[in-house]
Design an enzyme around this catalytic site. Structure first.
Site, PDB file in Angstrom:
ATOM      1  N   GLY A  29       0.824  -1.201   0.000  1.00  0.00           N
ATOM      2  CA  GLY A  29       0.000   0.000   0.000  1.00  0.00           C
ATOM      3  C   GLY A  29       0.854   1.244   0.000  1.00  0.00           C
ATOM      4  O   GLY A  29       1.673   1.466  -0.882  1.00  0.00           O
ATOM      5  N   THR A  76       1.887   5.260  -0.259  1.00  0.00           N
ATOM      6  CA  THR A  76       1.628   6.217  -1.326  1.00  0.00           C
ATOM      7  C   THR A  76       1.654   5.561  -2.690  1.00  0.00           C
ATOM      8  O   THR A  76       0.765   5.768  -3.521  1.00  0.00           O
ATOM      9  CB  THR A  76       2.653   7.355  -1.280  1.00  0.00           C
ATOM     10  OG1 THR A  76       2.674   7.942   0.030  1.00  0.00           O
ATOM     11  CG2 THR A  76       2.312   8.435  -2.289  1.00  0.00           C
ATOM     12  N   ALA A  77       2.664   4.729  -2.962  1.00  0.00           N
ATOM     13  CA  ALA A  77       2.796   4.104  -4.267  1.00  0.00           C
ATOM     14  C   ALA A  77       1.618   3.185  -4.571  1.00  0.00           C
ATOM     15  O   ALA A  77       1.023   3.241  -5.661  1.00  0.00           O
ATOM     16  CB  ALA A  77       4.111   3.332  -4.352  1.00  0.00           C
ATOM     17  N   SER A 129      -0.403  -4.978   4.635  1.00  0.00           N
ATOM     18  CA  SER A 129      -0.521  -5.378   6.029  1.00  0.00           C
ATOM     19  C   SER A 129      -0.277  -4.192   6.937  1.00  0.00           C
ATOM     20  O   SER A 129       0.713  -3.469   6.770  1.00  0.00           O
ATOM     21  CB  SER A 129       0.483  -6.494   6.353  1.00  0.00           C
ATOM     22  OG  SER A 129       0.483  -6.781   7.744  1.00  0.00           O
ATOM     23  N   VAL A 181       8.429   8.939   3.596  1.00  0.00           N
ATOM     24  CA  VAL A 181       9.067  10.191   3.195  1.00  0.00           C
ATOM     25  C   VAL A 181       8.477  10.614   1.858  1.00  0.00           C
ATOM     26  O   VAL A 181       7.636   9.940   1.285  1.00  0.00           O
ATOM     27  CB  VAL A 181      10.598  10.048   3.106  1.00  0.00           C
ATOM     28  CG1 VAL A 181      11.165   9.700   4.455  1.00  0.00           C
ATOM     29  CG2 VAL A 181      10.982   8.989   2.080  1.00  0.00           C
ATOM     30  N   ALA A 208       7.040  16.245   0.199  1.00  0.00           N
ATOM     31  CA  ALA A 208       7.099  17.439  -0.642  1.00  0.00           C
ATOM     32  C   ALA A 208       7.005  16.995  -2.086  1.00  0.00           C
ATOM     33  O   ALA A 208       7.484  15.919  -2.459  1.00  0.00           O
ATOM     34  CB  ALA A 208       8.395  18.209  -0.408  1.00  0.00           C
ATOM     35  N   LYS A 221       3.682  25.031  -1.886  1.00  0.00           N
ATOM     36  CA  LYS A 221       5.145  25.013  -2.029  1.00  0.00           C
ATOM     37  C   LYS A 221       5.528  25.743  -3.309  1.00  0.00           C
ATOM     38  O   LYS A 221       5.064  25.397  -4.396  1.00  0.00           O
ATOM     39  CB  LYS A 221       5.649  23.560  -2.082  1.00  0.00           C
ATOM     40  CG  LYS A 221       7.135  23.442  -2.415  1.00  0.00           C
ATOM     41  CD  LYS A 221       7.536  21.984  -2.557  1.00  0.00           C
ATOM     42  CE  LYS A 221       8.963  21.865  -3.070  1.00  0.00           C
ATOM     43  NZ  LYS A 221       9.383  20.461  -3.265  1.00  0.00           N
ATOM     44  N   GLU A 263      15.173  16.951  -4.140  1.00  0.00           N
ATOM     45  CA  GLU A 263      14.421  17.705  -5.147  1.00  0.00           C
ATOM     46  C   GLU A 263      12.976  17.208  -5.260  1.00  0.00           C
ATOM     47  O   GLU A 263      12.306  17.435  -6.266  1.00  0.00           O
ATOM     48  CB  GLU A 263      15.120  17.636  -6.507  1.00  0.00           C
ATOM     49  CG  GLU A 263      16.330  18.546  -6.620  1.00  0.00           C
ATOM     50  CD  GLU A 263      15.973  20.021  -6.808  1.00  0.00           C
ATOM     51  OE1 GLU A 263      14.778  20.322  -6.962  1.00  0.00           O
ATOM     52  OE2 GLU A 263      16.902  20.869  -6.804  1.00  0.00           O
TER      53      GLU A 263
END
Length: 503
Positions: free
Chosen positions: A13, A15-16, A39, A47, A50, A78, A339
Site C-alpha cells: 500500500g 503512497t505508491a 498489512s 518520506v 514534498a 510550495k 528535489e
C-alpha cells in the site's frame, strides 16, 4: 479467487500502492478487477511529503477538489526549495518553480544574466524569480498575476494521509483491499510470469498483472523476477536517514528547506499540523548517534514522535517492468528526496504504464520501451541530484571534499562543461528538470559560465540594464498585493491551521 481477463494485483500500500490503485480504478474499463494486498503490521517509509508541480496532473486526472485534498492531507503550498549551506556555510539559494527573468530575441535569459554579471550589475537570480520573490516574502496567490503568469506551485502534505485519501477514492470505485503478509510469489513454470501471491494465512491472490509496491524489499520485481539493481552509491554516497516530526510554528513557509550538514543534509517540510524533518547522511562520515543528535538539535519545536532510522542504497532496477510485473515506488529504486522527486517518479511510472497498459500478455517491444524511458528518466534525475553535491565549496570537510572530487556520470560532466564554456543548457528529450532548473542550481552552487552566446551582445548595455531592472520591478509589484501564505491557506481551506488531527 478466480482469475478473470483483467485482474491487477497491487502488492503493498502506502503512497505508491494507493496511487496505483486510484489511477487504475479511474481509468481501466468496467469489469477490471483491482486487488491491493497490504498489512498494517508492515510500516511504510513515509518520506516524500514534498512534491513538484506535476502532482497537479495526477490529482486533476482523478478529479480531486483541491480544497478537499488540502484539508484531508493537512497540506500547504510550495513555491520552491531553499538550499542552505550547499555552496558554503551560511550561503543559500532557491530552486524555485516557474521562469527566471525573460527571454529576449532568440536567447534564453541566462545568457543576458551572465553578460550582466560580467559587467557587474546583475543581481542574484532571486531578483528575477516570481516564485522566489513571493516565497521570501511569505506570500501566496492563485490566479494570474500582474506579470501575466500564475504562481506555479506544488504541495507539502502528510504522505500517510494522502495514502488514506487515495484509498477512500479507490475503494469507492471497487478496489478490494486484502489485509495480509505475502509469504511467497508463485510463478508459471513456462513463461516465468507471476500467477499468484500466497499469503501467510493460506489465501492465494491470483491475477493477470502484478504491481510491486513493496518498498525496499522489492518482493516481486527483485526477489521473484530477479530484476537487477544498479547501485549508484559511487555518485550518491548517502545511505541512511533519520526522520522525526516536530511541532509547527505560527508562520508556515511556502517552500521546502534543505540544509547542508556535516555529512549530508537535513530537510524541513512545513505542514498544517506539524513540520516533517529528516537527516540524510553517509554512515562512512557520520555515526547514527551523531546523526540523531544533529537532527534533534535543529528542530523548530517539540518532537512529536521517536526518531525513525532508514537504511537505503541509492540506485534503480535495470528493468522496472519484467513479464507481467511492474515496479512502482521504492521497489523500482531510490534517490534522495532533495528535489522532491519520490512521488513524481511514482506518478510518472503509473502514467507511462497507463499509456501502454496491456489487455493480455504484454509485447516485449512495449516492455523494452517502458524500461528505456524509465531508465532515462531516473538517470537524468540522478545527474541533477549529483550536481548539488559535487558543486560545493565546503573545503576541509571530509564528506563534502569527497563528493566534490568524485567521478561523475559522463552525461553530467557534459552538461557542466557546456555551461562553463558558453552558458548553454540543453534539456535532453523529456528529462524532468528544465533548463531553468539547471540554471538555478548551477548558478546557486557557484558553477560559473566563462562566456555566453555572443548574440546577447546585440542588446545595448543600457537596454540590458533596463530589461533586468524592469523584470525585478515588475515582479516586486506583482508580489505586493499577495496574501500572507498562512492566512491564504487558512482562508482557502476554510479551516484553522496548526491544529491536531483527531485520533
Amino acid at each position: 479467487m478466480d482469475t478473470v481477463p483483467h485482474t491487477f494485483v497491487i502488492a503493498g500500500g502506502g503512497t505508491a500502492g494507493w496511487m496505483a490503485a486510484a489511477a487504475l480504478s479511474r481509468f481501466t474499463p468496467p469489469g477490471t478487477r483491482i486487488v491491493l494486498v497490504e498489512s498494517d503490521a508492515i510500516g511504510t517509509v513515509g518520506v516524500g511529503e514534498a512534491t513538484i508541480p506535476q502532482i497537479h496532473n495526477f490529482n486533476r486526472a482523478l478529479g480531486f477538489d483541491e480544497r478537499e485534498f488540502l484539508r484531508a492531507t493537512r497540506g500547504t503550498f510550495k513555491l520552491g526549495i531553499e538550499f542552505d549551506g550547499w555552496l558554503r556555510a551560511g550561503e543559500r539559494y532557491m530552486h524555485a518553480f516557474g521562469p527566471i527573468g525573460r527571454a529576449h530575441g532568440l536567447l534564453p535569459f541566462q545568457h543576458y544574466w551572465i553578460r550582466a554579471r560580467q559587467l557587474g550589475f546583475a543581481k542574484p537570480l532571486s531578483a528575477y524569480s516570481l516564485n522566489e520573490t513571493a516565497a521570501r516574502q511569505m506570500r501566496m496567490q492563485k490566479g494570474r498575476t500582474s506579470v501575466g503568469i500564475e504562481l506555479p506551485y506544488a504541495y507539502h502534505f502528510d504522505a500517510g494521509l494522502y495514502a488514506a485519501f487515495l484509498r477512500d477514492f479507490a475503494e469507492a470505485r471497487g478496489v478490494r483491499r486484502v489485509e495480509g503478509v505475502i509469504a511467497s510469489v508463485e510463478r508459471d513454470g513456462e513463461s516465468g510470469d507471476i500467477t499468484a501471491l500466497a499469503l501467510n494465512d493460506g489465501e492465494r491472490i491470483e491475477g493477470t498483472f502484478f504491481i510491486d509496491c513493496t518498498g525496499f524489499r522489492a518482493l516481486l520485481i527483485g526477489e521473484a523476477m530477479e530484476a537487477r539493481f544498479d547501485d549508484w552509491s559511487a555518485y550518491l554516497p548517502c545511505n541512511r536517514a533519520i526522520t522525526v516530526p516536530c511541532e509547527g510554528v505560527a508562520e508556515i513557509t511556502p517552500y521546502t528547506r534543505a540544509t547542508a550538514r556535516k555529512a549530508g543534509w537535513q530537510w524541513r517540510i512545513p505542514l498544517q499540523h506539524r513540520i516533517g524533518n529528516g537527516l540524510v547522511y553517509c554512515a562512512d562520515f557520520m555515526s547514527d548517534d551523531e546523526a540523531a543528535e544533529t537532527l534533534l538539535a535543529n528542530l523548530d519545536g517539540e518532537v512529536q514522535a521517536d526518531p525513525r532510522p532508514i537504511r537505503f542504497t541509492t540506485g534503480a532496477r535495470r528493468q522496472h517492468w519484467v513479464g507481467n510485473c511492474l515496479a512502482v515506488g521504492l521497489s523500482a529504486g531510490f534517490m534522495e528526496p532533495m528535489e522532491s522527486t519520490s512521488i513524481h517518479l511514482i506518478q510518472s511510472a503509473i502514467s507511462r504504464f497507463l499509456s501502454v497498459v496491456p489487455g493480455g500478455r504484454a509485447d516485449p517491444a512495449t516492455i523494452d520501451w517502458f524500461n528505456a524511458q524509465s531508465r532515462f528518466e531516473w538517470e537524468r534525475i540522478r545527474d541533477f541530484l549529483v550536481l548539488h553535491y559535487t558543486a560545493n565549496q565546503r573545503e576541509g570537510e571530509p564528506f563534502w571534499d569527497h563528493v566534490r572530487t568524485m567521478d561523475l556520470p559522463d552525461t553530467l560532466s557534459a552538461k557542466i562543461a557546456q555551461w562553463k564554456a558558453t552558458g548553454f543548457i540543453h534539456r535532453e528529450h523529456e528529462e524532468l528538470f528544465t533548463e531553468v532548473g539547471w540554471f538555478q542550481v548551477l548558478a546557486g552552487q557557484g558553477v560559473k559560465a566563462q562566456s555566453y552566446n555572443p548574440l546577447a551582445d546585440a542588446l545595448p548595455e543600457s537596454d540590458l540594464r533596463a530589461m533586468l531592472e524592469g523584470v525585478e520591478g515588475a515582479l516586486d509589484a506583482a508580489v505586493q498585493p499577495m496574501t500572507n501564505h498562512t492566512e491564504f491557506l487558512q482562508s482557502y481551506t476554510g479551516g484553522m491551521v496548526r491544529t491536531e488531527i483527531p485520533a
